[in-house]
Design an enzyme around this catalytic site. Sequence first.
Site, PDB file in Angstrom:
ATOM      1  N   THR A 287       0.880  -1.383   0.025  1.00  0.00           N
ATOM      2  CA  THR A 287      -0.212   0.129  -0.219  1.00  0.00           C
ATOM      3  C   THR A 287       0.783   1.126   0.056  1.00  0.00           C
ATOM      4  OG1 THR A 287      -0.047   0.066   2.428  1.00  0.00           O
ATOM      5  CG2 THR A 287      -1.569  -1.376   1.455  1.00  0.00           C
TER       6      THR A 287
ATOM      7  N   TRP B 279     -22.369  15.475   8.087  1.00  0.00           N
ATOM      8  CA  TRP B 279     -21.708  14.976   7.399  1.00  0.00           C
ATOM      9  C   TRP B 279     -21.149  15.443   6.419  1.00  0.00           C
ATOM     10  CZ3 TRP B 279     -18.152  12.428   9.667  1.00  0.00           C
ATOM     11  CH2 TRP B 279     -18.400  11.422  10.925  1.00  0.00           C
TER      12      TRP B 279
END
Length: 543
Positions: free
Chosen positions: A185, A441
């Site tokens: 990653t 949000w």
Amino acid sequence: MYGTMQEVPLTITAIMRHGCGIHGLRTVTTATGDGYRHSSYREVGHQAAQLAHALRRLGIAGDERVATFMWNNTEHLTAYLAVPSMGAVLHTLNIRLMPEQIAYVANEAEDRVVLLDLSLAGLLAPVLASLDTVHTVIAVGEGDTTPLEESGKAVLRYAEVIDGESTEFDWPDIDENTAAAMCYTSGTTGNPKGVVYSHRSSYLHTMVTCTANGIGVGAADRVLPIVPMFHANAWGLPYAALMAGADLVLPDRHLDARSLIHMVENLRPTLAGAVPTIWNDVMHHLEKDPGHDVSSLRLVACGGSAVPESLMRTFEDKHHVQIRQLWGMTETSPLATMAWPPPGTPDDQHWAYRVTQGQPVCGVEARIVDDDGHVLPNDGKAVGEVEVRGPWITGSYYRGRDESKFDSGWLRTGDVGRVDERGFITLTDRAKDVIKSGGEWISSVELENRLIAHPDVVEAAVVGVPDERWQERPLAVVVVEEGATVEANDLRTFLADKVVRWWLPERWTFVTEIPRTSVGKYDKKTIRSRYADGDYRVIDERS
């Protein structure tokens, strides 16, 4: 009762035999900067055998790791075939990692041999001596090897290493569940983590990439993988081209917009894959230098970050090129979803599907869960963390790193979004990047996509920053066209009828470049750090 079918292992070797045999006359073309060089798949297969013999002589006798530090080119493709097929493990080193991260992943993987493109020697030479398990560097291309030799490692020339070796190799029978390749990653938080792909997972991933509901690679295609071969196997496109019998066009280090447009015009690829940044650069170059023809591209697979609707519409309307969004990550090999609208979708709903991350391809299951791990409904409204599972989804990291990323057989992706009743996933943020303002949000991804639709905006990144009243508020970091005069209030006005009022950023900064991670995504950790350190000149519309 059991089936009567033959048990034939699903391996990279099988892909190689098929591609270099049945489709042996198809071509691999590598850009050189002043032209192109060409090979047939059959010749690549012969070279893979020669490389396998050479690696045997260098002590690669089992599942030792052989690393690559290379661009997308014919020699890298050869390693893609030779290393897994001889029973070793291909480790594609990310050339854009920090030096200490390169040393970390090479040492954790216990790489033995590194195939190095000499144009990248300046990046590897400073850390080569600290790669404890590496004993040999195979230098590909032209250039000075002296800095490499100073590390104390053996340095050999690729052409000399394979010269005289047999073009036939007794490829071993391989257990399909053994490791074929590994990739790390990007390591935006902590050290990178290793993902190990098996032969079986790679074969199945290649098959779904070739399906019409995947990327749809077929024998009539000429494939241009711009996405690096050191990042998640270039989204599986090199193996898919071999399996389908499609030609390959490999750009090597020539990734600027001008060079890519030249490749498309002269080599006429039909299918390409790259992150939105690349296509954004190509779009702006085409606007500044019109008259180029890129219409040979029937499909561009685009992912890595959200693909702006404005980018897709521009390519479709002006250049007759379809950009389709896909979603995945190193941990998913990477293809997990594709944004193909359902057949019969009315015109007024078409783009609503196109801007999603798409539906899971067959073999991948997806769900969303809340903070307590409860599964949420696929109603297109509930928002939670996306979890996935499937035969090419990793079930753990190498050496058991970060077990918190796994939830009873599901991979916790770290992406936050919603799923509708048809399974279409819409990502609203990374879990670490969500903006919570006054208990509600705000989607940084949607704000970014809306901003980049402004004709004078080249790039835009949005992050949450501390706010005394609302806990967090969005900061917009914007790159505008050279010579354009755009103010923060202009952009607020532009957004006013596109998002709810309380989403509108009050804080703005205009920059010449947005920091990015090693895989081309916005580096929001760095953006937040620069804001906290006062490195940005911030325009505050609250005052």
